[in-house]
Design a protein around this motif. Structure first.
Motif, mmCIF file in Angstrom:
data_model
loop_
_atom_site.group_PDB
_atom_site.id
_atom_site.type_symbol
_atom_site.label_atom_id
_atom_site.label_comp_id
_atom_site.label_asym_id
_atom_site.label_seq_id
_atom_site.Cartn_x
_atom_site.Cartn_y
_atom_site.Cartn_z
ATOM 1 N N VAL A 44 0.852 -1.190 0.000
ATOM 2 C CA VAL A 44 0.000 0.000 0.000
ATOM 3 C C VAL A 44 0.887 1.240 0.000
ATOM 4 O O VAL A 44 1.821 1.356 0.806
ATOM 5 N N LEU A 45 0.615 2.166 -0.909
ATOM 6 C CA LEU A 45 1.360 3.413 -1.002
ATOM 7 C C LEU A 45 0.401 4.576 -0.741
ATOM 8 O O LEU A 45 -0.667 4.650 -1.355
ATOM 9 N N THR A 46 0.758 5.441 0.182
ATOM 10 C CA THR A 46 -0.050 6.612 0.498
ATOM 11 C C THR A 46 0.755 7.871 0.201
ATOM 12 O O THR A 46 1.876 8.025 0.684
ATOM 13 N N ILE A 47 0.185 8.744 -0.598
ATOM 14 C CA ILE A 47 0.804 10.031 -0.912
ATOM 15 C C ILE A 47 -0.027 11.113 -0.245
ATOM 16 O O ILE A 47 -1.234 11.221 -0.510
ATOM 17 N N ARG A 48 0.592 11.878 0.623
ATOM 18 C CA ARG A 48 -0.115 12.899 1.394
ATOM 19 C C ARG A 48 0.260 14.282 0.915
ATOM 20 O O ARG A 48 1.437 14.618 0.811
ATOM 21 N N CYS A 49 -0.769 15.073 0.618
ATOM 22 C CA CYS A 49 -0.596 16.489 0.284
ATOM 23 C C CYS A 49 -1.113 17.297 1.466
ATOM 24 O O CYS A 49 -2.303 17.225 1.791
ATOM 25 N N GLN A 50 -0.234 18.029 2.109
ATOM 26 C CA GLN A 50 -0.580 18.724 3.344
ATOM 27 C C GLN A 50 -0.574 20.235 3.128
ATOM 28 O O GLN A 50 0.375 20.798 2.592
ATOM 29 N N CYS A 51 -1.664 20.883 3.570
ATOM 30 C CA CYS A 51 -1.776 22.336 3.452
ATOM 31 C C CYS A 51 -2.966 22.794 4.299
ATOM 32 O O CYS A 51 -3.797 21.994 4.715
ATOM 33 N N GLN A 52 -3.035 24.084 4.544
ATOM 34 C CA GLN A 52 -4.212 24.688 5.172
ATOM 35 C C GLN A 52 -5.169 25.061 4.052
ATOM 36 O O GLN A 52 -5.214 26.190 3.602
ATOM 37 N N CYS A 53 -5.925 24.079 3.586
ATOM 38 C CA CYS A 53 -6.729 24.291 2.375
ATOM 39 C C CYS A 53 -8.134 23.703 2.530
ATOM 40 O O CYS A 53 -8.661 23.095 1.604
ATOM 41 N N LYS A 54 -8.725 23.890 3.710
ATOM 42 C CA LYS A 54 -10.100 23.425 3.926
ATOM 43 C C LYS A 54 -11.039 24.122 2.951
ATOM 44 O O LYS A 54 -10.950 25.325 2.726
ATOM 45 N N GLY A 55 -11.937 23.337 2.366
ATOM 46 C CA GLY A 55 -12.888 23.886 1.420
ATOM 47 C C GLY A 55 -12.345 24.017 0.012
ATOM 48 O O GLY A 55 -13.034 24.503 -0.883
ATOM 49 N N ARG A 56 -11.102 23.560 -0.213
ATOM 50 C CA ARG A 56 -10.516 23.618 -1.540
ATOM 51 C C ARG A 56 -10.465 22.211 -2.147
ATOM 52 O O ARG A 56 -10.776 21.231 -1.496
ATOM 53 N N ARG A 57 -10.098 22.123 -3.392
ATOM 54 C CA ARG A 57 -9.986 20.862 -4.102
ATOM 55 C C ARG A 57 -8.505 20.549 -4.301
ATOM 56 O O ARG A 57 -7.737 21.427 -4.725
ATOM 57 N N LEU A 58 -8.118 19.325 -3.987
ATOM 58 C CA LEU A 58 -6.729 18.897 -4.143
ATOM 59 C C LEU A 58 -6.573 18.058 -5.412
ATOM 60 O O LEU A 58 -7.426 17.212 -5.715
ATOM 61 N N PHE A 59 -5.474 18.283 -6.123
ATOM 62 C CA PHE A 59 -5.192 17.559 -7.362
ATOM 63 C C PHE A 59 -3.821 16.917 -7.264
ATOM 64 O O PHE A 59 -2.850 17.569 -6.865
ATOM 65 N N LEU A 60 -3.748 15.634 -7.633
ATOM 66 C CA LEU A 60 -2.485 14.898 -7.614
ATOM 67 C C LEU A 60 -1.997 14.715 -9.051
ATOM 68 O O LEU A 60 -2.767 14.335 -9.936
ATOM 69 N N ALA A 73 -9.445 18.277 3.361
ATOM 70 C CA ALA A 73 -9.875 18.493 4.738
ATOM 71 C C ALA A 73 -9.115 19.707 5.269
ATOM 72 O O ALA A 73 -8.482 20.446 4.512
ATOM 73 N N GLY A 74 -9.138 19.902 6.574
ATOM 74 C CA GLY A 74 -8.508 21.087 7.134
ATOM 75 C C GLY A 74 -7.023 21.160 6.883
ATOM 76 O O GLY A 74 -6.471 22.238 6.683
ATOM 77 N N ASP A 75 -6.343 19.993 6.890
ATOM 78 C CA ASP A 75 -4.892 20.011 6.725
ATOM 79 C C ASP A 75 -4.434 19.257 5.485
ATOM 80 O O ASP A 75 -3.302 18.807 5.406
ATOM 81 N N GLY A 76 -5.304 19.112 4.509
ATOM 82 C CA GLY A 76 -4.911 18.491 3.246
ATOM 83 C C GLY A 76 -5.679 17.225 2.961
ATOM 84 O O GLY A 76 -6.865 17.097 3.303
ATOM 85 N N GLY A 77 -5.031 16.268 2.329
ATOM 86 C CA GLY A 77 -5.700 15.023 1.972
ATOM 87 C C GLY A 77 -4.690 13.952 1.601
ATOM 88 O O GLY A 77 -3.508 14.221 1.401
ATOM 89 N N GLU A 78 -5.179 12.708 1.503
ATOM 90 C CA GLU A 78 -4.339 11.562 1.198
ATOM 91 C C GLU A 78 -4.860 10.836 -0.037
ATOM 92 O O GLU A 78 -6.062 10.639 -0.200
ATOM 93 N N PHE A 79 -3.931 10.433 -0.882
ATOM 94 C CA PHE A 79 -4.232 9.621 -2.059
ATOM 95 C C PHE A 79 -3.594 8.249 -1.834
ATOM 96 O O PHE A 79 -2.384 8.154 -1.600
ATOM 97 N N THR A 80 -4.409 7.200 -1.910
ATOM 98 C CA THR A 80 -3.930 5.860 -1.589
ATOM 99 C C THR A 80 -3.913 4.982 -2.833
ATOM 100 O O THR A 80 -4.869 4.964 -3.613
ATOM 101 N N ILE A 81 -2.814 4.272 -3.012
ATOM 102 C CA ILE A 81 -2.704 3.233 -4.039
ATOM 103 C C ILE A 81 -2.690 1.898 -3.294
ATOM 104 O O ILE A 81 -1.702 1.565 -2.621
ATOM 105 N N PRO A 82 -3.779 1.123 -3.355
ATOM 106 C CA PRO A 82 -3.894 -0.079 -2.507
ATOM 107 C C PRO A 82 -2.842 -1.136 -2.780
ATOM 108 O O PRO A 82 -2.393 -1.821 -1.864
ATOM 109 N N SER A 83 -2.460 -1.306 -4.039
ATOM 110 C CA SER A 83 -1.473 -2.330 -4.391
ATOM 111 C C SER A 83 -0.568 -1.744 -5.471
ATOM 112 O O SER A 83 -0.920 -1.713 -6.650
ATOM 113 N N ALA A 84 0.590 -1.253 -5.041
ATOM 114 C CA ALA A 84 1.485 -0.549 -5.957
ATOM 115 C C ALA A 84 2.008 -1.476 -7.048
ATOM 116 O O ALA A 84 2.365 -2.627 -6.788
#
Length: 265
Positions: A44-60, A73-84
């Protein structure tokens, strides 16, 4: 004083760039990978984008192409790849965007390079020469020694998502010299190696080694006094900046009434 003036000039410039709306640009997200930047297939691979961006849209983005998005969310978001898979390796970055129109985009953050590889080789050993603390302005060499020939070595530092240096030694020992050591060089280092001809066959990471900059962690001779002065200057600068932005907002909302009022006079 220079710091206060810099903040004020920055506030004026931001106000002009935003059409005198008083809206500050979005903070640039930081990015990290978990459990590590080199991962075996199927993990499992998790890529975390962290920022003070509540109410915004995150793009990977992967290799410059947008691949996923989610609500932050309040401090960003996580993108998960279940099986790299091997093709999931690459260079990742992320941005955030407001929901308002026209959209307000953040700058792209720093990148993180992900390798999906078979971790077959045993971990290399890592050491410092000289060992122990290194004085400011001094020199130190980080040595990584593998167990095979014809390998490429990569050196990493905790807190930095990308390789600091890489090299292909003639034998099984790679040396990474650091000259003119500064405070930013302090921290934990580790290294990997992989076969030159088979880049998808890697070693496990080395144990970390800590580089200590002798003399403490504060670059100032009087850190308490310096922090107090800087704190007061920044507090004054922040107050002036808030007053400036409040004035800009007032002019923004009241500006349309001024010509009519002058006409009545």
């Amino acid at each position: 004083m220079a710091s206060a003036l810099t903040v004020l000039f920055l506030g004026c410039w931001l106000a002009g760039q935003r059409g005198l709306s008083g809206q500050l640009p979005a903070t640039r997200p930081s990015i990290s990978a978990s459990p590590t930047r080199v991962i075996a297939p199927g993990r499992v691979l998790t890529i975390r984008c962290q920022c003070q961006c509540k109410g915004r849209r995150l793009f990977l983005y992967k290799d410059g192409i947008k691949i996923r998005e989610l609500d932050a969310a309040g401090d960003g978001g996580e993108f998960t790849i279940p099986s790299a898979r091997r093709e999931d390796g690459g260079i990742y970055s992320c941005r955030s965007r407001s929901r308002s129109e026209p959209p307000d985009w953040s700058d792209r953050n720093d990148i993180v390079q992900i390798f999906v590889a078979e971790l077959i080789f045993r971990n290399p050993s890592i050491s410092l020469s000289p060992s122990g603390g290194v004085a400011l302005g001094g020199a130190v060499t980080i040595r990584c020694q593998g167990r095979h020939q014809n390998m490429r070595f990569l050196l990493y530092k905790d807190g930095n998502p990308n390789a600091l240096q890489d090299m292909e030694p003639a034998g099984d020992l790679a040396e990474f010299p650091i000259r003119n050591v500064s405070w930013r060089h302090a921290g934990n280092y580790s290294c990997y190696y992989h076969h030159k001809l088979y880049p998808f066959i890697w070693s496990h990471p080395s144990d970390p080694v800590e580089l200590v900059v002798a003399g403490g962690s504060e670059p100032s001779a009087a850190p308490g006094l310096t922090r107090a002065i800087i704190g007061r200057v920044n507090a004054v600068a922040a107050g002036l900046l808030l007053l400036l932005l409040a004035f800009v907002c007032y002019r923004r909302t009241r500006g349309s009434e001024c010509p009519a009022q002058r006409g009545k006079g």
